[in-house]
Design a protein around this motif. Structure first.
Motif, PDB file in Angstrom:
ATOM      1  N   SER A 199       0.827  -1.207   0.000  1.00  0.00           N
ATOM      2  CA  SER A 199       0.000   0.000   0.000  1.00  0.00           C
ATOM      3  C   SER A 199       0.866   1.263   0.000  1.00  0.00           C
ATOM      4  O   SER A 199       0.489   2.284  -0.584  1.00  0.00           O
ATOM      5  N   ALA A 200       2.054   1.190   0.618  1.00  0.00           N
ATOM      6  CA  ALA A 200       2.957   2.342   0.613  1.00  0.00           C
ATOM      7  C   ALA A 200       3.416   2.654  -0.804  1.00  0.00           C
ATOM      8  O   ALA A 200       3.393   3.803  -1.245  1.00  0.00           O
ATOM      9  N   GLY A 201       3.850   1.620  -1.525  1.00  0.00           N
ATOM     10  CA  GLY A 201       4.298   1.827  -2.898  1.00  0.00           C
ATOM     11  C   GLY A 201       3.190   2.302  -3.819  1.00  0.00           C
ATOM     12  O   GLY A 201       3.422   3.136  -4.706  1.00  0.00           O
ATOM     13  N   LEU A 202       1.977   1.789  -3.607  1.00  0.00           N
ATOM     14  CA  LEU A 202       0.850   2.216  -4.432  1.00  0.00           C
ATOM     15  C   LEU A 202       0.540   3.695  -4.215  1.00  0.00           C
ATOM     16  O   LEU A 202       0.376   4.456  -5.175  1.00  0.00           O
ATOM     17  N   VAL A 203       0.459   4.099  -2.964  1.00  0.00           N
ATOM     18  CA  VAL A 203       0.187   5.506  -2.677  1.00  0.00           C
ATOM     19  C   VAL A 203       1.310   6.379  -3.220  1.00  0.00           C
ATOM     20  O   VAL A 203       1.077   7.441  -3.811  1.00  0.00           O
ATOM     21  N   TYR A 204       2.556   5.930  -3.037  1.00  0.00           N
ATOM     22  CA  TYR A 204       3.686   6.724  -3.525  1.00  0.00           C
ATOM     23  C   TYR A 204       3.675   6.813  -5.051  1.00  0.00           C
ATOM     24  O   TYR A 204       3.941   7.884  -5.616  1.00  0.00           O
ATOM     25  N   MET A 205       3.389   5.714  -5.731  1.00  0.00           N
ATOM     26  CA  MET A 205       3.393   5.731  -7.195  1.00  0.00           C
ATOM     27  C   MET A 205       2.369   6.722  -7.736  1.00  0.00           C
ATOM     28  O   MET A 205       2.626   7.429  -8.715  1.00  0.00           O
ATOM     29  N   HIS A 206       1.220   6.812  -7.095  1.00  0.00           N
ATOM     30  CA  HIS A 206       0.154   7.684  -7.583  1.00  0.00           C
ATOM     31  C   HIS A 206       0.223   9.104  -7.032  1.00  0.00           C
ATOM     32  O   HIS A 206      -0.196  10.052  -7.712  1.00  0.00           O
ATOM     33  N   PHE A 207       0.739   9.266  -5.836  1.00  0.00           N
ATOM     34  CA  PHE A 207       0.729  10.585  -5.195  1.00  0.00           C
ATOM     35  C   PHE A 207       2.120  11.125  -4.880  1.00  0.00           C
ATOM     36  O   PHE A 207       2.237  12.259  -4.409  1.00  0.00           O
ATOM     37  N   GLY A 208       3.158  10.328  -5.111  1.00  0.00           N
ATOM     38  CA  GLY A 208       4.493  10.673  -4.654  1.00  0.00           C
ATOM     39  C   GLY A 208       5.011  12.014  -5.131  1.00  0.00           C
ATOM     40  O   GLY A 208       5.582  12.791  -4.358  1.00  0.00           O
ATOM     41  N   LYS A 209       4.848  12.304  -6.409  1.00  0.00           N
ATOM     42  CA  LYS A 209       5.348  13.585  -6.917  1.00  0.00           C
ATOM     43  C   LYS A 209       4.627  14.753  -6.267  1.00  0.00           C
ATOM     44  O   LYS A 209       5.244  15.774  -5.926  1.00  0.00           O
ATOM     45  N   ASP A 210       3.320  14.610  -6.076  1.00  0.00           N
ATOM     46  CA  ASP A 210       2.565  15.672  -5.411  1.00  0.00           C
ATOM     47  C   ASP A 210       3.005  15.817  -3.948  1.00  0.00           C
ATOM     48  O   ASP A 210       3.081  16.936  -3.427  1.00  0.00           O
ATOM     49  N   VAL A 211       3.301  14.696  -3.303  1.00  0.00           N
ATOM     50  CA  VAL A 211       3.759  14.748  -1.912  1.00  0.00           C
ATOM     51  C   VAL A 211       5.111  15.449  -1.831  1.00  0.00           C
ATOM     52  O   VAL A 211       5.338  16.311  -0.973  1.00  0.00           O
ATOM     53  N   ILE A 212       6.022  15.091  -2.736  1.00  0.00           N
ATOM     54  CA  ILE A 212       7.342  15.720  -2.745  1.00  0.00           C
ATOM     55  C   ILE A 212       7.219  17.218  -2.976  1.00  0.00           C
ATOM     56  O   ILE A 212       7.890  18.024  -2.316  1.00  0.00           O
ATOM     57  N   GLN A 213       6.362  17.609  -3.895  1.00  0.00           N
ATOM     58  CA  GLN A 213       6.135  19.035  -4.137  1.00  0.00           C
ATOM     59  C   GLN A 213       5.586  19.730  -2.892  1.00  0.00           C
ATOM     60  O   GLN A 213       5.995  20.845  -2.563  1.00  0.00           O
ATOM     61  N   ALA A 214       4.658  19.053  -2.202  1.00  0.00           N
ATOM     62  CA  ALA A 214       4.069  19.660  -1.002  1.00  0.00           C
ATOM     63  C   ALA A 214       5.112  19.842   0.096  1.00  0.00           C
ATOM     64  O   ALA A 214       5.081  20.824   0.836  1.00  0.00           O
ATOM     65  N   VAL A 215       6.053  18.912   0.188  1.00  0.00           N
ATOM     66  CA  VAL A 215       7.066  18.962   1.240  1.00  0.00           C
ATOM     67  C   VAL A 215       8.191  19.925   0.894  1.00  0.00           C
ATOM     68  O   VAL A 215       8.684  20.664   1.762  1.00  0.00           O
ATOM     69  N   THR A 216       8.610  19.938  -0.379  1.00  0.00           N
ATOM     70  CA  THR A 216       9.828  20.674  -0.753  1.00  0.00           C
ATOM     71  C   THR A 216       9.585  21.937  -1.562  1.00  0.00           C
ATOM     72  O   THR A 216      10.469  22.797  -1.636  1.00  0.00           O
TER      73      THR A 216
END
Length: 355
Positions: A95-112
């Motif tokens: 589930s971690a990889g699935l969420v990261y694959m679909h949302f990871g770039k948006d998460v990285i943008q939100a953090v950085t």
């Protein structure tokens, strides 16, 4: 049905996230924490249940429900037919990889705050490779090296490391109160206590993820260009290219290994850098460090140790045994040392390379 406390839910009005109740693992703890780094889910309540009717009311469900459908925000990986992997990798996703694959770039943008482009793409891949994939492998029962291969090579562990991982830390959050106290509690109280432990685990693993992303964006990405420039100039310090000189301390190893694999090696030049030099601080008169390059990234075996005679020796004794003024120290394991000046550190690197 298990949820976070009513008082807390009054403050959480984002899309409802669902995951399973009962024993929890690192992958769903990370999946939930990554979602909550996004503005959309920042105020999302969480329900932990295995009841299909309750899960059907959730906007997003992770690690339960036997369904993977990104269009419906369903991210489970336990169904028999599931075979999805991250692009360019072979490990089946959790589930971690699935969420990261679909949302990871948006998460990285939100953090950085990184904008879309090459740097974001590079960091997206790097975070999966160095951080997320281990969660996927752990939850799917994949070993770093197959036990049969270790057995065939007649290799055994030097020590037990099962408790030395993020997954093992998350597992400890499952430990409840004493049995007598637990049995006296109502089912609602038991579930509330379990949910509270999951919340703490998710906060912990989410903080580790965020620290990883922030550090990679702040230090690792900018270092790529600097290390490449230093690699191109390495022959200025050693005709065989065995010494890399950096302007300051930075995460250089990943970039060096990549450059060595990708760059043509001129005739007469060594295929590998043996030592990396960098100042201890940014002050003009800083001391300098000399670091032996490991045979593999993250390993403890070096391509070439600093000389045995120097190991564990300090100050004037080091200067005397090395014949190089300004000696500060060499670690007993021979992987790092120091000198009072750049010229002294360079001389140490040249002597070590030729030894």
């Amino acid at each position: 049905m298990a949820t976070e406390t009513p008082a807390k839910r009054l403050k959480l009005d984002g899309p409802l996230i669902g995951t399973h109740s009962g024993h929890f693992h690192a992958d769903e703890a990370l999946a939930v924490s990554m979602l909550r780094l996004l503005p959309t889910y920042a105020n999302s309540p969480l329900v932990r249940t295995r009841d299909p009717e309750v899960l059907s009311t959730c906007h997003t469900v992770v690690d339960v429900g036997a369904e993977y459908d990104s269009g419906k925000n369903r991210y489970d990986h336990h169904q028999r037919e599931f075979t999805t992997v991250f692009p360019g990798h072979n490990t089946k996703l959790s589930s971690a990889g699935l969420v990261y694959m679909h949302f990871g770039k948006d998460v990285i943008q939100a953090v950085t705050g990184l904008e879309p482009g090459q740097d974001l793409d590079i960091l997206f891949e790097k975070i999966y490779t160095d951080f997320i994939e281990a969660f996927d492998a752990n939850d799917n029962g994949v070993n770093v090296i197959a036990p049969k291969d270790l057995e065939a090579a007649n290799l055994t562990k030097k020590f037990e490391d099962r408790g030395f991982s993020i997954a093992s830390v998350v597992s400890r959050y499952n430990y409840g109160p004493k049995v007598a106290e637990y049995e006296l509690a109502t089912k609602e109280q038991q579930q509330a206590e379990e949910d509270a432990r999951f919340a703490r685990a998710s906060l912990f693993v989410g903080e580790q993820f965020r620290l990883e992303v922030e550090d990679r964006a702040r230090a690792w990405l900018p270092a790529r260009k600097v290390v490449a420039e230093a690699y191109a100039k390495r022959l200025e310090y050693d005709p065989q290219g065995r010494i890399l000189v950096l302007p300051d301390g930075m995460p250089w190893a990943d970039h060096l290994y990549g450059l060595e694999k990708e760059s043509p090696i001129p005739e007469g030049v060594a295929p590998h850098v043996l030592y990396v030099l960098f100042p201890e601080t940014t002050e003009p008169n800083s001391k300098w460090r000399i670091r032996a390059v490991s045979k593999e990234n993250g390993g403890f075996e070096n391509r070439k140790d600093l000389p045995d005679a120097w190991k564990g020796v300090r100050d004037d004794a080091l200067s005397k045994v090395s014949g190089i003024p300004g000696g500060v120290f060499v670690h007993a394991a021979g992987f790092i040392g120091g000198n009072k000046t750049f010229d002294g550190a360079l001389a140490m690197a040249k002597a070590a390379a030729d030894a």
